[in-house]
Design a protein around this motif. Sequence first.
Motif, PDB file in Angstrom:
ATOM      1  N   HIS A  24       0.818  -1.206   0.000  1.00 24.28           N
ATOM      2  CA  HIS A  24       0.000   0.000   0.000  1.00 24.28           C
ATOM      3  C   HIS A  24       0.856   1.262   0.000  1.00 24.28           C
ATOM      4  N   ALA A  25       2.167   1.097  -0.193  1.00 21.04           N
ATOM      5  CA  ALA A  25       3.071   2.245  -0.175  1.00 21.04           C
ATOM      6  C   ALA A  25       2.758   3.169  -1.343  1.00 21.04           C
ATOM      7  N   SER A  26       3.082   4.428  -1.158  1.00 16.93           N
ATOM      8  CA  SER A  26       2.863   5.409  -2.211  1.00 16.93           C
ATOM      9  C   SER A  26       3.733   5.086  -3.413  1.00 16.93           C
ATOM     10  N   ASN A  27       3.282   5.550  -4.562  1.00 20.37           N
ATOM     11  CA  ASN A  27       4.054   5.394  -5.786  1.00 20.37           C
ATOM     12  C   ASN A  27       5.351   6.169  -5.627  1.00 20.37           C
ATOM     13  N   VAL A  28       6.481   5.491  -5.847  1.00 24.25           N
ATOM     14  CA  VAL A  28       7.777   6.118  -5.656  1.00 24.25           C
ATOM     15  C   VAL A  28       7.960   7.295  -6.602  1.00 24.25           C
ATOM     16  N   GLY A  29       7.338   7.249  -7.777  1.00 26.44           N
ATOM     17  CA  GLY A  29       7.489   8.313  -8.748  1.00 26.44           C
ATOM     18  C   GLY A  29       6.675   9.554  -8.443  1.00 26.44           C
ATOM     19  N   SER A  30       5.733   9.470  -7.522  1.00 23.00           N
ATOM     20  CA  SER A  30       4.892  10.637  -7.236  1.00 23.00           C
ATOM     21  C   SER A  30       5.630  11.598  -6.306  1.00 23.00           C
ATOM     22  N   PRO A  31       5.391  12.902  -6.456  1.00 22.94           N
ATOM     23  CA  PRO A  31       6.066  13.879  -5.600  1.00 22.94           C
ATOM     24  C   PRO A  31       5.598  13.766  -4.151  1.00 22.94           C
ATOM     25  N   MET A  32       6.484  14.139  -3.236  1.00 14.37           N
ATOM     26  CA  MET A  32       6.140  14.098  -1.814  1.00 14.37           C
ATOM     27  C   MET A  32       5.230  15.254  -1.450  1.00 14.37           C
ATOM     28  N   THR A  33       4.390  14.993  -0.480  1.00 18.80           N
ATOM     29  CA  THR A  33       3.566  16.067   0.070  1.00 18.80           C
ATOM     30  C   THR A  33       4.444  16.936   0.974  1.00 18.80           C
ATOM     31  N   ASP A  34       3.931  18.069   1.370  1.00 20.43           N
ATOM     32  CA  ASP A  34       4.686  18.950   2.265  1.00 20.43           C
ATOM     33  C   ASP A  34       4.983  18.263   3.594  1.00 20.43           C
ATOM     34  N   SER A  35       4.019  17.517   4.123  1.00 21.02           N
ATOM     35  CA  SER A  35       4.237  16.851   5.408  1.00 21.02           C
ATOM     36  C   SER A  35       5.260  15.726   5.282  1.00 21.02           C
ATOM     37  N   GLN A  36       5.263  15.014   4.140  1.00 18.39           N
ATOM     38  CA  GLN A  36       6.271  13.978   3.923  1.00 18.39           C
ATOM     39  C   GLN A  36       7.662  14.593   3.806  1.00 18.39           C
ATOM     40  N   ALA A  37       7.771  15.689   3.082  1.00 27.86           N
ATOM     41  CA  ALA A  37       9.059  16.377   2.938  1.00 27.86           C
ATOM     42  C   ALA A  37       9.552  16.889   4.290  1.00 27.86           C
ATOM     43  N   ALA A  38       8.652  17.410   5.107  1.00 22.12           N
ATOM     44  CA  ALA A  38       9.029  17.893   6.441  1.00 22.12           C
ATOM     45  C   ALA A  38       9.509  16.740   7.315  1.00 22.12           C
ATOM     46  N   PHE A  39       8.829  15.594   7.207  1.00 24.25           N
ATOM     47  CA  PHE A  39       9.243  14.420   7.976  1.00 24.25           C
ATOM     48  C   PHE A  39      10.642  13.973   7.570  1.00 24.25           C
ATOM     49  N   TRP A  40      10.892  13.867   6.275  1.00 25.08           N
ATOM     50  CA  TRP A  40      12.218  13.434   5.811  1.00 25.08           C
ATOM     51  C   TRP A  40      13.295  14.443   6.188  1.00 25.08           C
ATOM     52  N   TYR A  41      12.958  15.725   6.209  1.00 22.86           N
ATOM     53  CA  TYR A  41      13.909  16.736   6.660  1.00 22.86           C
ATOM     54  C   TYR A  41      14.282  16.482   8.119  1.00 22.86           C
ATOM     55  N   LEU A  42      13.292  16.185   8.950  1.00 26.48           N
ATOM     56  CA  LEU A  42      13.566  15.878  10.360  1.00 26.48           C
ATOM     57  C   LEU A  42      14.418  14.626  10.504  1.00 26.48           C
TER      58      LEU A  42
END
Length: 95
Positions: A24-42
Motif C-alpha cells: 500500500h506504499a505510495s508510488n515512488v514516482g509521485s512527488p512528496m507532500t509537504d508533510s512527507q518532505a518535512a518528515f524526511w527533513y527531520l
Amino acid sequence: MQTSDGSGVGSNEHSANPANDARHASNVGSPMTDSQAAFWYLVECQGCKELAHSLRTIHDLALYHSDIPCDSAEKSALFDLKVLWEGFERMVSEA
C-alpha cells in the motif's frame, strides 16, 4: 510461508497499523507532500544512525526489560519498530 497460527509471514491481520503493508506504499514516482518532505527533513537532521539506535533501544526496553505481557497487537508494534530501525540502518550502510 506460514506461521504456526496458519497466517502468512506477510499477514497484516494482527498489525498495530494495517496500512503498513508495503503493497500500500505510495508510488515512488509521485512527488512528496509537504508533510512527507518535512518528515524526511527531520529524519535527515536527526540522523538515520541515531534514529535506528533509539528505535532499537525502545524495542529492547519494551521486550526484554518489562514484565508487562505482550499480546499480538503489542508484538506487531514491536515488529514495526524493528522494521523501522532496520530500514534506517540500511539507509546508513548505503550512504
